[in-house]
Design an enzyme around this catalytic site. Sequence first.
Site: not given
Length: 256
Positions: A45, A141, A143, A173, A176
């Site tokens: 990432r 979406k 961030r 996690t 999302t």
Amino acid sequence: DIFIIQPICSPVNKSLVELLIMLDAFKRASAERITAVVPYYAYGRSDKKDQPRVPITARLVADLLSVAGANRLLTVDLHAGQIQGFFNIPVDELTALYLLSDYFKKKDLADLVVVAADIGISKRARDAAARLDTPLAIIEKRRLGNADRTEALTVIGEVEGKAALIFDDEVLTGGTLVNDVAILLQRGAKEVYCCCTHPLFAGPAIQRINESPVKEVVVTNTVPVSNSKRLSKITVLSIAPLLGEAIHRIHTGQSI
């Protein structure tokens, strides 16, 4: 001709250092060629400087692997394609797209629509939709700052009355995923499935998936999934035949 298989997964830094030490050991033992087989490439990432004073860790890991002795990298579904360009050695990026899409093709779900979890994954999701012969929708979406949280803005495409298949590259996690399932059900989807390549399942991920109305989460074993995390709604597909074929082709000098 050495192939060292090591996903850089939890504990991430220990896995990375183990891999570097093994590469160094084989290099000093005069191995002719060393291929690092990294099914999950951690720090993927961090592939660009998108905030002030942040590192590009994906490039740093590439440098570490090369200096430690890797002559080639074999990996699966990088978070960003440009990571291939961080290396000065050959990089073979395999994809689990066909493995995942073929699984859902066999399920033969009626009125299926493939949903890209965000704009970044839309190209792979489009390829999956083409293979499944279904329409494509995209969840737009944004961030929220440096925090590892996102906010869904809208769904581009028609999902009402359809079985929605969320397509993503990894689940960390589960936040999302849960939000995406909720927004698709709000938009009229009759049921929601999810598939991803890398099941990181950190922190509250398993609890969130268990409590979510998602019908099934289909993943691969690029990251080991322990028995304690294997819920009845989580299906794990083996990436071993794909890696085995690639290793055989690299060793025998065939095309990947």
